[in-house]
Design an enzyme around this catalytic site. Structure first.
Site, PDB file in Angstrom:
ATOM      1  N   ASN A  45       4.355   2.025  -0.718  1.00 47.45           N
ATOM      2  CA  ASN A  45       3.523   2.190  -0.454  1.00 47.45           C
ATOM      3  C   ASN A  45       3.712   3.215   0.508  1.00 47.45           C
ATOM      4  O   ASN A  45       2.724   3.467   1.292  1.00 47.45           O
ATOM      5  CB  ASN A  45       2.440   2.609  -2.681  1.00 47.45           C
ATOM      6  CG  ASN A  45       1.153   2.586  -1.473  1.00 47.45           C
ATOM      7  OD1 ASN A  45       1.722   1.359  -0.541  1.00 47.45           O
ATOM      8  ND2 ASN A  45       0.173   2.276  -2.191  1.00 47.45           N
ATOM      9  N   GLU A  47       0.928   6.958   0.923  1.00 51.47           N
ATOM     10  CA  GLU A  47       0.555   8.137  -0.019  1.00 51.47           C
ATOM     11  C   GLU A  47       0.480   9.788   1.120  1.00 51.47           C
ATOM     12  O   GLU A  47       0.681   9.787   2.480  1.00 51.47           O
ATOM     13  CB  GLU A  47      -1.195   7.744   0.513  1.00 51.47           C
ATOM     14  CG  GLU A  47      -1.441   6.155  -0.552  1.00 51.47           C
ATOM     15  CD  GLU A  47      -2.726   6.300  -0.982  1.00 51.47           C
ATOM     16  OE1 GLU A  47      -2.831   5.328  -1.953  1.00 51.47           O
ATOM     17  OE2 GLU A  47      -3.324   6.495  -0.036  1.00 51.47           O
ATOM     18  N   CYS A  56       5.760   5.799  -3.944  1.00 52.67           N
ATOM     19  CA  CYS A  56       5.294   4.354  -4.775  1.00 52.67           C
ATOM     20  C   CYS A  56       5.914   3.493  -3.664  1.00 52.67           C
ATOM     21  O   CYS A  56       7.694   3.668  -3.832  1.00 52.67           O
ATOM     22  CB  CYS A  56       5.490   4.514  -6.051  1.00 52.67           C
ATOM     23  SG  CYS A  56       4.414   5.252  -7.447  1.00 52.67           S
ATOM     24  N   GLU A  58       7.619   1.056  -5.476  1.00 53.35           N
ATOM     25  CA  GLU A  58       9.249   0.557  -5.934  1.00 53.35           C
ATOM     26  C   GLU A  58      10.392   1.794  -5.721  1.00 53.35           C
ATOM     27  O   GLU A  58      11.046   1.344  -5.774  1.00 53.35           O
ATOM     28  CB  GLU A  58       8.782   0.512  -7.654  1.00 53.35           C
ATOM     29  CG  GLU A  58       7.618  -0.043  -7.955  1.00 53.35           C
ATOM     30  CD  GLU A  58       6.438   0.119  -7.781  1.00 53.35           C
ATOM     31  OE1 GLU A  58       5.897   0.938  -7.151  1.00 53.35           O
ATOM     32  OE2 GLU A  58       6.063   0.421  -8.870  1.00 53.35           O
TER      33      GLU A  58
END
Length: 134
Positions: A45, A47, A56, A58
């Site tokens: 991830n 941010e 994210c 994924e």
């Protein structure tokens, strides 16, 4: 998918989690996706102070695979907190549905994980097939 393959994918997700940039949530996540040819792509991830600009793990892993020309996937492993099984968010579930990732492995560690099918975590997903209906 064999147990050793699952553990290997989880180990790659754990390794990717180390590179997480999560100064706001303090919740590092790593993911590893296995393409149909067995190649593994990882992501963590990332941010941003403007939360919608965050990415994210994924989607980061899938993006790497897509950038390398992959379109067929066998599984994705996700590891966040060692205290709970990190599940994909809604946006990630939609992306997993787009590429029909059949197996989602949510782990606390290489040896403690749960397996889900895409249909279990995202029933009645909106897919390209919906656009073909009249």
């Amino acid at each position: 998918m064999e147990t050793e393959e699952i553990r290997h994918l989880l180990a790659k997700a754990l390794e990717a989690r180390k590179n997480s940039y999560s100064p706001y949530s303090l919740y590092p996540v790593g993911a590893a996706v296995m393409a149909g040819d067995g190649t593994i792509y990882t992501g963590c991830n990332m941010e941003n102070v403007s939360y919608p600009a965050s990415l994210c793990a994924e989607r980061n892993a899938l993006g790497s695979a897509i950038a390398d020309g992959k379109r067929d996937f066998l599984a994705i492993a996700i590891i966040g907190s060692p205290d709970d099984y990190t599940m994909p968010c809604g946006i990630c579930r939609q992306v997993l549905a787009e590429f029909r990732v059949p197996l989602i492995i949510c782990g606390k560690s290489e040896n403690d994980y749960r397996l889900f099918t895409l249909e279990e975590i995202f029933p009645a997903a909106f897919t390209a097939d919906e656009l073909k209906k009249k």
